[in-house]
Every structure is written in C-alpha cells, then in structure tokens.
Scaffold this motif. Structure first.
Motif: not given
Length: 98
Positions: A23-33
């Motif tokens: 979560v950054t700046a009230n936004r959630e991010w999904k990261v695939k490696v």
C-alpha cells in the motif's frame, strides 16, 4: 494430477513468484516477480483491485520497461519468497511515481 504438474512445470520454466501486495499513498499494488528466458528478470506491477494502472520494470534492460537494478529486483524476489525487506516499499514508491 496432470493439471497440477502442468502448473508446477510452467512456473518452474517461467520463474513466476507469488504476488505481493503493498500500500502506497492509499493505493494497493500487486507485484509479480518474474524471470523468463527472453524478458529476463522483471516486475509486473498493477494497481489493485481495479488494475487501471500497470507497469513493468526490468533488471535486464528489456524493451521499454522501466529500468531497475539487479539489487532492486532481488529485494522483491526475496519478499516473494517470504523474507521481509523494508526497502521494497521505497522502491515501489519510486516506480509508481510517489
């Protein structure tokens, strides 16, 4: 069982690791490696749950992907494997422009 074998085999060939949520700046991010033969090491980053924003970042200078260092990719690789690394959020903030 053939389905499970195929999934395991595909993951082994393409080296796709579990999704991580940040979560950054009230936004959630999904990261695939990911690591593939032709694209090399890269991150696939998407806003979650709307998927309206997405980007890719490469540690191997693939096409027009954002460029990251090998160390930055390694941070996300380790977190996908369950190790905590406080640098992940700072790297993600830089990539998504916060």
């Amino acid at each position: 069982m053939p389905i499970n074998y195929s999934i395991t085999h595909a993951i082994a060939l393409n080296m796709i690791w579990e999704k991580q949520f940040y979560v950054t700046a009230n936004r959630e991010w999904k990261v695939k490696v990911r690591r593939t033969g032709n694209r090399g090491r890269y991150l696939k980053i998407s806003s979650y749950p709307d998927y309206k924003q997405s980007l890719r970042a490469s540690a191997d200078k693939y096409k027009s992907y954002l460029q990251i260092t090998s160390d930055e990719w390694e941070v996300f690789y380790r977190t996908a494997k369950g190790l905590k690394d406080s640098r992940a959020r700072a790297i993600l903030d830089k990539l998504v422009g916060i």
